[in-house]
Design a protein around this motif. Sequence first.
Motif, PDB file in Angstrom:
ATOM      1  N   SER A  86      39.289  42.267  34.080  1.00  0.00           N
ATOM      2  CA  SER A  86      39.481  40.924  34.634  1.00  0.00           C
ATOM      3  C   SER A  86      40.643  40.197  33.970  1.00  0.00           C
ATOM      4  O   SER A  86      41.171  39.216  34.504  1.00  0.00           O
ATOM      5  CB  SER A  86      38.203  40.097  34.470  1.00  0.00           C
ATOM      6  OG  SER A  86      37.852  39.965  33.102  1.00  0.00           O
ATOM      7  N   ASN A  89      44.672  39.980  35.684  1.00  0.00           N
ATOM      8  CA  ASN A  89      45.136  38.943  36.600  1.00  0.00           C
ATOM      9  C   ASN A  89      45.935  37.882  35.851  1.00  0.00           C
ATOM     10  O   ASN A  89      47.010  37.453  36.298  1.00  0.00           O
ATOM     11  CB  ASN A  89      43.936  38.313  37.306  1.00  0.00           C
ATOM     12  CG  ASN A  89      44.340  37.459  38.490  1.00  0.00           C
ATOM     13  OD1 ASN A  89      45.119  37.884  39.329  1.00  0.00           O
ATOM     14  ND2 ASN A  89      43.816  36.257  38.567  1.00  0.00           N
ATOM     15  N   SER A 242      45.159  34.774  47.981  1.00  0.00           N
ATOM     16  CA  SER A 242      44.598  34.472  46.666  1.00  0.00           C
ATOM     17  C   SER A 242      43.278  33.738  46.824  1.00  0.00           C
ATOM     18  O   SER A 242      42.926  33.291  47.927  1.00  0.00           O
ATOM     19  CB  SER A 242      45.568  33.582  45.873  1.00  0.00           C
ATOM     20  OG  SER A 242      45.682  32.312  46.502  1.00  0.00           O
ATOM     21  N   GLY A 243      42.576  33.576  45.701  1.00  0.00           N
ATOM     22  CA  GLY A 243      41.373  32.767  45.712  1.00  0.00           C
ATOM     23  C   GLY A 243      41.680  31.331  46.095  1.00  0.00           C
ATOM     24  O   GLY A 243      40.904  30.685  46.807  1.00  0.00           O
ATOM     25  N   HIS A 244      42.820  30.804  45.649  1.00  0.00           N
ATOM     26  CA  HIS A 244      43.186  29.428  45.981  1.00  0.00           C
ATOM     27  C   HIS A 244      43.401  29.265  47.484  1.00  0.00           C
ATOM     28  O   HIS A 244      42.994  28.247  48.072  1.00  0.00           O
ATOM     29  CB  HIS A 244      44.443  29.019  45.228  1.00  0.00           C
ATOM     30  CG  HIS A 244      44.849  27.595  45.464  1.00  0.00           C
ATOM     31  ND1 HIS A 244      44.089  26.526  45.046  1.00  0.00           N
ATOM     32  CD2 HIS A 244      45.926  27.062  46.102  1.00  0.00           C
ATOM     33  CE1 HIS A 244      44.674  25.394  45.401  1.00  0.00           C
ATOM     34  NE2 HIS A 244      45.790  25.692  46.041  1.00  0.00           N
ATOM     35  N   PHE A 247      40.054  29.014  49.027  1.00  0.00           N
ATOM     36  CA  PHE A 247      39.498  27.688  48.773  1.00  0.00           C
ATOM     37  C   PHE A 247      40.065  26.674  49.765  1.00  0.00           C
ATOM     38  O   PHE A 247      39.324  25.874  50.356  1.00  0.00           O
ATOM     39  CB  PHE A 247      39.809  27.261  47.341  1.00  0.00           C
ATOM     40  CG  PHE A 247      39.460  25.836  47.031  1.00  0.00           C
ATOM     41  CD1 PHE A 247      38.145  25.459  46.806  1.00  0.00           C
ATOM     42  CD2 PHE A 247      40.455  24.865  46.969  1.00  0.00           C
ATOM     43  CE1 PHE A 247      37.827  24.137  46.533  1.00  0.00           C
ATOM     44  CE2 PHE A 247      40.144  23.547  46.695  1.00  0.00           C
ATOM     45  CZ  PHE A 247      38.822  23.181  46.476  1.00  0.00           C
ATOM     46  N   GLN A 269      39.882  40.684  40.747  1.00  0.00           N
ATOM     47  CA  GLN A 269      39.623  39.374  40.167  1.00  0.00           C
ATOM     48  C   GLN A 269      39.770  38.268  41.206  1.00  0.00           C
ATOM     49  O   GLN A 269      38.936  37.363  41.303  1.00  0.00           O
ATOM     50  CB  GLN A 269      40.537  39.129  38.966  1.00  0.00           C
ATOM     51  CG  GLN A 269      40.137  37.950  38.091  1.00  0.00           C
ATOM     52  CD  GLN A 269      38.754  38.109  37.473  1.00  0.00           C
ATOM     53  OE1 GLN A 269      38.208  39.202  37.413  1.00  0.00           O
ATOM     54  NE2 GLN A 269      38.178  37.003  37.045  1.00  0.00           N
ATOM     55  N   GLU A 270      40.838  38.345  42.018  1.00  0.00           N
ATOM     56  CA  GLU A 270      41.015  37.364  43.091  1.00  0.00           C
ATOM     57  C   GLU A 270      39.967  37.562  44.186  1.00  0.00           C
ATOM     58  O   GLU A 270      39.446  36.589  44.737  1.00  0.00           O
ATOM     59  CB  GLU A 270      42.422  37.474  43.685  1.00  0.00           C
ATOM     60  CG  GLU A 270      43.530  37.002  42.770  1.00  0.00           C
ATOM     61  CD  GLU A 270      43.497  35.498  42.506  1.00  0.00           C
ATOM     62  OE1 GLU A 270      43.093  34.743  43.401  1.00  0.00           O
ATOM     63  OE2 GLU A 270      43.893  35.093  41.397  1.00  0.00           O
ATOM     64  N   GLN A 273      36.823  36.010  43.124  1.00  0.00           N
ATOM     65  CA  GLN A 273      36.932  34.552  43.228  1.00  0.00           C
ATOM     66  C   GLN A 273      36.701  34.103  44.664  1.00  0.00           C
ATOM     67  O   GLN A 273      35.981  33.126  44.925  1.00  0.00           O
ATOM     68  CB  GLN A 273      38.314  34.106  42.750  1.00  0.00           C
ATOM     69  CG  GLN A 273      38.565  32.610  42.822  1.00  0.00           C
ATOM     70  CD  GLN A 273      38.000  31.857  41.640  1.00  0.00           C
ATOM     71  OE1 GLN A 273      36.835  32.030  41.288  1.00  0.00           O
ATOM     72  NE2 GLN A 273      38.814  31.004  41.035  1.00  0.00           N
ATOM     73  N   HIS A 275      34.963  35.682  46.826  1.00  0.00           N
ATOM     74  CA  HIS A 275      33.544  35.897  47.080  1.00  0.00           C
ATOM     75  C   HIS A 275      32.715  34.723  46.549  1.00  0.00           C
ATOM     76  O   HIS A 275      31.762  34.278  47.214  1.00  0.00           O
ATOM     77  CB  HIS A 275      33.095  37.210  46.426  1.00  0.00           C
ATOM     78  CG  HIS A 275      31.680  37.574  46.703  1.00  0.00           C
ATOM     79  ND1 HIS A 275      30.653  37.321  45.811  1.00  0.00           N
ATOM     80  CD2 HIS A 275      31.094  38.158  47.784  1.00  0.00           C
ATOM     81  CE1 HIS A 275      29.520  37.738  46.314  1.00  0.00           C
ATOM     82  NE2 HIS A 275      29.758  38.248  47.506  1.00  0.00           N
ATOM     83  N   ARG A 276      33.055  34.208  45.387  1.00  0.00           N
ATOM     84  CA  ARG A 276      32.313  33.068  44.827  1.00  0.00           C
ATOM     85  C   ARG A 276      32.465  31.826  45.706  1.00  0.00           C
ATOM     86  O   ARG A 276      31.483  31.122  45.973  1.00  0.00           O
ATOM     87  CB  ARG A 276      32.790  32.782  43.396  1.00  0.00           C
ATOM     88  CG  ARG A 276      32.291  33.794  42.373  1.00  0.00           C
ATOM     89  CD  ARG A 276      32.583  33.354  40.950  1.00  0.00           C
ATOM     90  NE  ARG A 276      33.993  33.486  40.617  1.00  0.00           N
ATOM     91  CZ  ARG A 276      34.532  34.579  40.099  1.00  0.00           C
ATOM     92  NH1 ARG A 276      33.794  35.654  39.873  1.00  0.00           N
ATOM     93  NH2 ARG A 276      35.825  34.610  39.803  1.00  0.00           N
ATOM     94  N   PHE A 277      33.697  31.551  46.156  1.00  0.00           N
ATOM     95  CA  PHE A 277      33.911  30.401  47.034  1.00  0.00           C
ATOM     96  C   PHE A 277      33.129  30.569  48.344  1.00  0.00           C
ATOM     97  O   PHE A 277      32.516  29.626  48.841  1.00  0.00           O
ATOM     98  CB  PHE A 277      35.399  30.228  47.348  1.00  0.00           C
ATOM     99  CG  PHE A 277      36.232  29.746  46.197  1.00  0.00           C
ATOM    100  CD1 PHE A 277      35.748  28.798  45.307  1.00  0.00           C
ATOM    101  CD2 PHE A 277      37.519  30.225  46.007  1.00  0.00           C
ATOM    102  CE1 PHE A 277      36.514  28.340  44.242  1.00  0.00           C
ATOM    103  CE2 PHE A 277      38.304  29.767  44.950  1.00  0.00           C
ATOM    104  CZ  PHE A 277      37.799  28.827  44.070  1.00  0.00           C
TER     105      PHE A 277
END
Length: 367
Positions: A86, A89, A242-244, A247, A269-270, A273, A275-277
């Motif tokens: 992790s 990234n 990306s995760g951003h 989001f 890692q992204e 992220q 997945h969490r959002f």
Amino acid sequence: MIKLDHVKVRHVSMKLKSPFQTVNGLVVVRDTLIIEAQDQDGRIGYGECVAFSDPFYSPETTTTAWDQLKNFLLPMLNKKRIEHPSELNAIFSSIQGHQMAKAGIETAVWDLFAKQQGQSLKEVIGGVRDEVESGVVLSLMDDIEKQAEEYNKKGYKRFKLKVQKGKEKETIERVQNVVGDVPLMFDGNGQYEPEDMLYLTQLDDLNLLMIEQPFRTDDFYYHHQLKKQTITPISLDETIKSGHDAFQAIELEACDHINVKLGRVGGYQEALQIHRFAKVANMPLWCGGMLETGIGRAHNVALASLEQFTLPGDLSESSRYWEEDIIEKPFTVKDGKVSVPSKPGIGVAVNEKLLNKRTIREFTHTF
């Protein structure tokens, strides 16, 4: 601590069983980069950089990725102690873009780490499924009715169609006549303009599972506008790098689903992220495909085992694209599902003889 001994990067060339055509490009021979990360005990983690030879899908190509890996990304690891994959990234964050090159080495290190732990990659990333539902993609070159009938017999859970603008309904109805009630979707590949908004809403009566990426790669606004006006779910692909980005898409209500590709977002890692959002927003995810070899496909299957990946992914069996895959036991589809490997790491054995045969150049970076 992950003690790397060396990393080998192979440029591998594999001919597809049949050409794969989208509105943006034609692929006859799939050139890809296979990354082997070996530790000081001789264990090898495998990753795949999924950039294409030509920049029709993204700005990255096999050539740019080769250069980034050789001259920038791998040398950066000489200066760092890596305790966990992790961390890569953040290490690579000073390099702008080049997500596919980053994902190539990052996925290899995740595989190596899982093997060091004696766990499957599914376990290491928190996957919850032993089987994942599989969808299949039909390109513009396919004999679409024949292909649909063949894959319908295998029980694929979803069909994704590549389409030409103005011929969507015709293409979809041809497949519906063969597969009946099996969920269908089409990939817009960013070919639509804002003035096509009304036209797209008129496709609601086709009862599609979703429309993927109708508007341009950098768009959130018009996807949001379309989502407000149509009952057909909207999925984003190229827009999410990306995760951003994920989001923003969720907060701006620009989509109903997200297609997650490890290469496009820069690795696990992204993707985790995203997945969490998505879990917080209760948004369904699905795993997209990039004409991967069995190595990349193994990573995709592990990713699709995560809880929020509730939609069938582009996880067709190896024989969909290859006469011979570069893994010993190619992936197969049974009753529309693919088994998630349970052996350590990505859980597949690489066919070294065939991999060597398909390798057209390579370099090794030593630590």
